[in-house]
Design a protein around this motif. Structure first.
Motif, mmCIF file in Angstrom:
data_model
loop_
_atom_site.group_PDB
_atom_site.id
_atom_site.type_symbol
_atom_site.label_atom_id
_atom_site.label_comp_id
_atom_site.label_asym_id
_atom_site.label_seq_id
_atom_site.Cartn_x
_atom_site.Cartn_y
_atom_site.Cartn_z
ATOM 1 N N GLU A 1 0.841 -1.200 0.000
ATOM 2 C CA GLU A 1 0.000 0.000 0.000
ATOM 3 C C GLU A 1 0.881 1.256 0.000
ATOM 4 O O GLU A 1 0.627 2.170 -0.763
ATOM 5 C CB GLU A 1 -0.949 -0.049 1.201
ATOM 6 C CG GLU A 1 -1.717 1.212 1.389
ATOM 7 C CD GLU A 1 -3.183 1.044 1.085
ATOM 8 O OE1 GLU A 1 -3.828 2.062 1.113
ATOM 9 O OE2 GLU A 1 -3.656 -0.069 0.817
ATOM 10 N N LYS A 2 1.902 1.281 0.871
ATOM 11 C CA LYS A 2 2.792 2.441 0.929
ATOM 12 C C LYS A 2 3.530 2.638 -0.399
ATOM 13 O O LYS A 2 3.697 3.758 -0.865
ATOM 14 C CB LYS A 2 3.783 2.281 2.080
ATOM 15 C CG LYS A 2 4.716 3.467 2.220
ATOM 16 C CD LYS A 2 5.730 3.265 3.322
ATOM 17 C CE LYS A 2 6.661 4.447 3.348
ATOM 18 N NZ LYS A 2 7.806 4.239 4.212
ATOM 19 N N TRP A 4 2.562 1.879 -3.458
ATOM 20 C CA TRP A 4 1.707 2.452 -4.494
ATOM 21 C C TRP A 4 1.433 3.917 -4.237
ATOM 22 O O TRP A 4 1.392 4.720 -5.175
ATOM 23 C CB TRP A 4 0.395 1.672 -4.625
ATOM 24 C CG TRP A 4 0.615 0.352 -5.287
ATOM 25 C CD1 TRP A 4 0.547 -0.865 -4.700
ATOM 26 C CD2 TRP A 4 1.001 0.117 -6.641
ATOM 27 N NE1 TRP A 4 0.853 -1.850 -5.606
ATOM 28 C CE2 TRP A 4 1.131 -1.279 -6.809
ATOM 29 C CE3 TRP A 4 1.241 0.941 -7.731
ATOM 30 C CZ2 TRP A 4 1.488 -1.856 -8.016
ATOM 31 C CZ3 TRP A 4 1.598 0.354 -8.942
ATOM 32 C CH2 TRP A 4 1.722 -1.012 -9.073
ATOM 33 N N SER A 5 1.259 4.303 -3.001
ATOM 34 C CA SER A 5 1.004 5.725 -2.710
ATOM 35 C C SER A 5 2.242 6.564 -3.015
ATOM 36 O O SER A 5 2.134 7.672 -3.536
ATOM 37 C CB SER A 5 0.539 5.921 -1.267
ATOM 38 O OG SER A 5 1.535 5.520 -0.359
ATOM 39 N N GLU A 6 3.445 6.022 -2.721
ATOM 40 C CA GLU A 6 4.679 6.742 -3.064
ATOM 41 C C GLU A 6 4.871 6.799 -4.573
ATOM 42 O O GLU A 6 5.299 7.814 -5.124
ATOM 43 C CB GLU A 6 5.887 6.085 -2.408
ATOM 44 C CG GLU A 6 5.971 6.328 -0.923
ATOM 45 C CD GLU A 6 7.200 5.676 -0.295
ATOM 46 O OE1 GLU A 6 7.989 5.043 -1.031
ATOM 47 O OE2 GLU A 6 7.342 5.808 0.928
ATOM 48 N N HIS A 8 2.621 6.767 -6.958
ATOM 49 C CA HIS A 8 1.692 7.713 -7.575
ATOM 50 C C HIS A 8 1.787 9.108 -6.963
ATOM 51 O O HIS A 8 1.204 10.045 -7.510
ATOM 52 C CB HIS A 8 0.254 7.189 -7.474
ATOM 53 C CG HIS A 8 0.000 6.014 -8.353
ATOM 54 N ND1 HIS A 8 -0.262 6.140 -9.687
ATOM 55 C CD2 HIS A 8 0.018 4.672 -8.098
ATOM 56 C CE1 HIS A 8 -0.422 4.938 -10.221
ATOM 57 N NE2 HIS A 8 -0.251 4.037 -9.280
ATOM 58 N N GLY A 9 2.512 9.261 -5.887
ATOM 59 C CA GLY A 9 2.658 10.556 -5.224
ATOM 60 C C GLY A 9 4.018 11.169 -5.494
ATOM 61 O O GLY A 9 4.263 11.800 -6.525
ATOM 62 N N LYS A 12 6.013 10.265 -8.753
ATOM 63 C CA LYS A 12 5.414 10.875 -9.941
ATOM 64 C C LYS A 12 5.742 12.367 -9.988
ATOM 65 O O LYS A 12 6.096 12.900 -11.033
ATOM 66 C CB LYS A 12 3.901 10.658 -9.938
ATOM 67 C CG LYS A 12 3.234 10.920 -11.256
ATOM 68 C CD LYS A 12 1.800 10.444 -11.225
ATOM 69 C CE LYS A 12 1.201 10.478 -12.607
ATOM 70 N NZ LYS A 12 -0.162 9.952 -12.606
ATOM 71 N N GLU A 13 5.652 13.026 -8.840
ATOM 72 C CA GLU A 13 5.959 14.468 -8.766
ATOM 73 C C GLU A 13 7.423 14.747 -9.066
ATOM 74 O O GLU A 13 7.755 15.776 -9.637
ATOM 75 C CB GLU A 13 5.590 15.000 -7.377
ATOM 76 C CG GLU A 13 4.090 15.041 -7.132
ATOM 77 C CD GLU A 13 3.739 15.324 -5.676
ATOM 78 O OE1 GLU A 13 4.648 15.710 -4.896
ATOM 79 O OE2 GLU A 13 2.567 15.148 -5.330
#
Length: 106
Positions: A1-2, A4-6, A8-9, A12-13
């Protein structure tokens, strides 16, 4: 979970991750890719060769590229009696290389 959030967060930035959605190739796209990979003109590709490669790849660009690189690396093309380029196994009904279709190469 962590992860995927990193992904896409922050990644990605920072430009470290980019998501690209590729649609399936049409048979015409596949024919152009064969011509490009084998450095031949589109009108020199045997129809059964095209159908075999296109069907085997499912029109997926990455898989199609893999199939064509395998064919090129192993020198598996031949000029047929018709003057068109086909797979060496297309020369006769009995495969000289031990494969009947592109799927057998993979």
């Amino acid at each position: 979970e962590k992860f995927w959030s990193e992904l896409h967060g922050a990644y990605k930035e920072e430009g470290r991750y980019m998501e690209i959605n590729l649609g399936l190739f049409s048979e015409i796209d596949a024919q152009e890719m064969i011509a490009y990979h084998l450095d031949i003109s589109v009108d020199k590709i045997d129809g059964s060769f095209l159908r075999n490669v296109f069907t085997s790849s499912g029109g997926m660009p990455h898989y199609l590229s893999y199939v064509l690189e395998t064919i090129k690396r192993n020198d598996l093309t031949v000029k047929l009696d018709t003057g068109l380029i086909g797979l060496k196994s297309s020369e006769s009904t009995e495969s000289k290389l031990g494969f009947k279709s592109v799927n057998d190469l993979l």
